[in-house]
Motif scaffolding. Structure first.
Motif, PDB file in Angstrom:
ATOM      1  N   VAL A 176      21.419  56.232  59.304  1.00  0.00           N
ATOM      2  CA  VAL A 176      22.259  57.428  59.160  1.00  0.00           C
ATOM      3  C   VAL A 176      21.432  58.577  58.589  1.00  0.00           C
ATOM      4  O   VAL A 176      21.518  59.708  59.056  1.00  0.00           O
ATOM      5  N   LYS A 177      20.606  58.286  57.602  1.00  0.00           N
ATOM      6  CA  LYS A 177      19.741  59.308  57.009  1.00  0.00           C
ATOM      7  C   LYS A 177      18.802  59.892  58.067  1.00  0.00           C
ATOM      8  O   LYS A 177      18.662  61.117  58.177  1.00  0.00           O
ATOM      9  N   ASP A 178      18.171  59.034  58.865  1.00  0.00           N
ATOM     10  CA  ASP A 178      17.262  59.502  59.921  1.00  0.00           C
ATOM     11  C   ASP A 178      18.001  60.367  60.935  1.00  0.00           C
ATOM     12  O   ASP A 178      17.484  61.392  61.392  1.00  0.00           O
ATOM     13  N   THR A 179      19.217  59.957  61.291  1.00  0.00           N
ATOM     14  CA  THR A 179      20.022  60.740  62.238  1.00  0.00           C
ATOM     15  C   THR A 179      20.325  62.122  61.669  1.00  0.00           C
ATOM     16  O   THR A 179      20.200  63.129  62.368  1.00  0.00           O
ATOM     17  N   CYS A 180      20.708  62.178  60.397  1.00  0.00           N
ATOM     18  CA  CYS A 180      21.011  63.469  59.755  1.00  0.00           C
ATOM     19  C   CYS A 180      19.775  64.361  59.717  1.00  0.00           C
ATOM     20  O   CYS A 180      19.864  65.563  59.986  1.00  0.00           O
ATOM     21  N   LEU A 181      18.614  63.781  59.399  1.00  0.00           N
ATOM     22  CA  LEU A 181      17.384  64.575  59.364  1.00  0.00           C
ATOM     23  C   LEU A 181      17.043  65.121  60.743  1.00  0.00           C
ATOM     24  O   LEU A 181      16.646  66.280  60.879  1.00  0.00           O
ATOM     25  N   ARG A 182      17.227  64.303  61.778  1.00  0.00           N
ATOM     26  CA  ARG A 182      16.955  64.778  63.144  1.00  0.00           C
ATOM     27  C   ARG A 182      17.907  65.905  63.520  1.00  0.00           C
ATOM     28  O   ARG A 182      17.503  66.888  64.144  1.00  0.00           O
ATOM     29  N   LEU A 183      19.167  65.783  63.141  1.00  0.00           N
ATOM     30  CA  LEU A 183      20.139  66.841  63.434  1.00  0.00           C
ATOM     31  C   LEU A 183      19.774  68.147  62.726  1.00  0.00           C
ATOM     32  O   LEU A 183      19.872  69.233  63.299  1.00  0.00           O
ATOM     33  N   LEU A 184      19.330  68.039  61.478  1.00  0.00           N
ATOM     34  CA  LEU A 184      18.932  69.228  60.726  1.00  0.00           C
ATOM     35  C   LEU A 184      17.696  69.891  61.337  1.00  0.00           C
ATOM     36  O   LEU A 184      17.488  71.090  61.200  1.00  0.00           O
ATOM     37  N   GLN A 185      16.876  69.114  62.024  1.00  0.00           N
ATOM     38  CA  GLN A 185      15.681  69.656  62.684  1.00  0.00           C
ATOM     39  C   GLN A 185      15.982  70.140  64.095  1.00  0.00           C
ATOM     40  O   GLN A 185      15.091  70.546  64.826  1.00  0.00           O
ATOM     41  N   GLY A 186      17.266  70.057  64.490  1.00  0.00           N
ATOM     42  CA  GLY A 186      17.655  70.574  65.790  1.00  0.00           C
ATOM     43  C   GLY A 186      17.600  69.556  66.916  1.00  0.00           C
ATOM     44  O   GLY A 186      17.796  69.905  68.075  1.00  0.00           O
ATOM     45  N   ASP A 187      17.362  68.306  66.616  1.00  0.00           N
ATOM     46  CA  ASP A 187      17.317  67.252  67.633  1.00  0.00           C
ATOM     47  C   ASP A 187      18.732  66.757  67.874  1.00  0.00           C
ATOM     48  O   ASP A 187      19.341  66.136  67.002  1.00  0.00           O
TER      49      ASP A 187
END
Length: 189
Positions: A176-187
């Protein structure tokens, strides 16, 4: 009781608060330890598999478990551990019945179709606590007890130890943390 959001620290000052609605929580108390069972109601048949957890396709139940365990000291007395995370299909099951079937046999077939599916702690006492009327094979959960030995009646890999529950919970938090970080980076993939 209202649960506080589960806070995941991302990086630096950024955090994500996870919250949601847990359909059902059951607590089995054994001496000074609470074992929780989370049930999520679905209108369609859904199963939980380790493969789907690994690929991030089914994280919901373990996220709920993390939220509940993070709040457990506030709402339950004593130590709290996972007992099970399960799906319940809310549907009218279609049974192929014959005229020779008794009402009891028909009811057993209906119960098989409505059986809960998911991860279960492999502990005979806890499993018996989830189905107090269990005599051998459970009609409620996919498990059986024979001569004190517990086994699942389907998907043997869904029987987990407390340590495996911890590993899965940690894995889901990282996913979940990795998914949130990717979303914040625009992925958005």
């Amino acid at each position: 009781a209202e649960l506080k959001p589960y806070v995941l620290e991302l990086d630096g000052d950024r955090k994500v608060n996870l919250s949601g609605r847990i359909d059902r929580i059951d607590v089995f108390r054994d001496t000074d330890t609470n074992y929780i069972r989370i049930i999520d109601y679905k209108s369609f048949g859904k199963t939980l598999t380790l493969k789907d957890i690994y690929y991030g396709l089914q994280l919901q139940l373990l996220v709920y478990l993390n939220v509940l365990l993070a709040n457990s000291e506030r709402i339950l007395k004593g130590k709290t551990l996972p007992g099970a995370v399960l799906y319940l299909k809310l549907d009218k099951p279609l049974i192929e019945a014959t005229s020779a079937m008794t009402d009891g046999e028909l009811q057993d077939e209906i119960m098989k179709e409505l059986k809960l599916k998911g991860l279960i702690l492999m502990d005979a006492k806890i499993i018996r606590g989830m189905d107090k009327d269990m005599a051998g094979v459970s009609l409620v959960i996919p498990a059986k007890v024979s001569k004190g030995e517990v086994s699942l009646t389907e998907n043997q890999d869904m029987a987990v130890t407390p340590e495996q529950f911890d590993i899965l919970r940690d894995y889901v938090s990282r996913a979940v943390k990795d998914t949130c970080l990717r979303l914040l980076q625009g992925d958005s993939s």
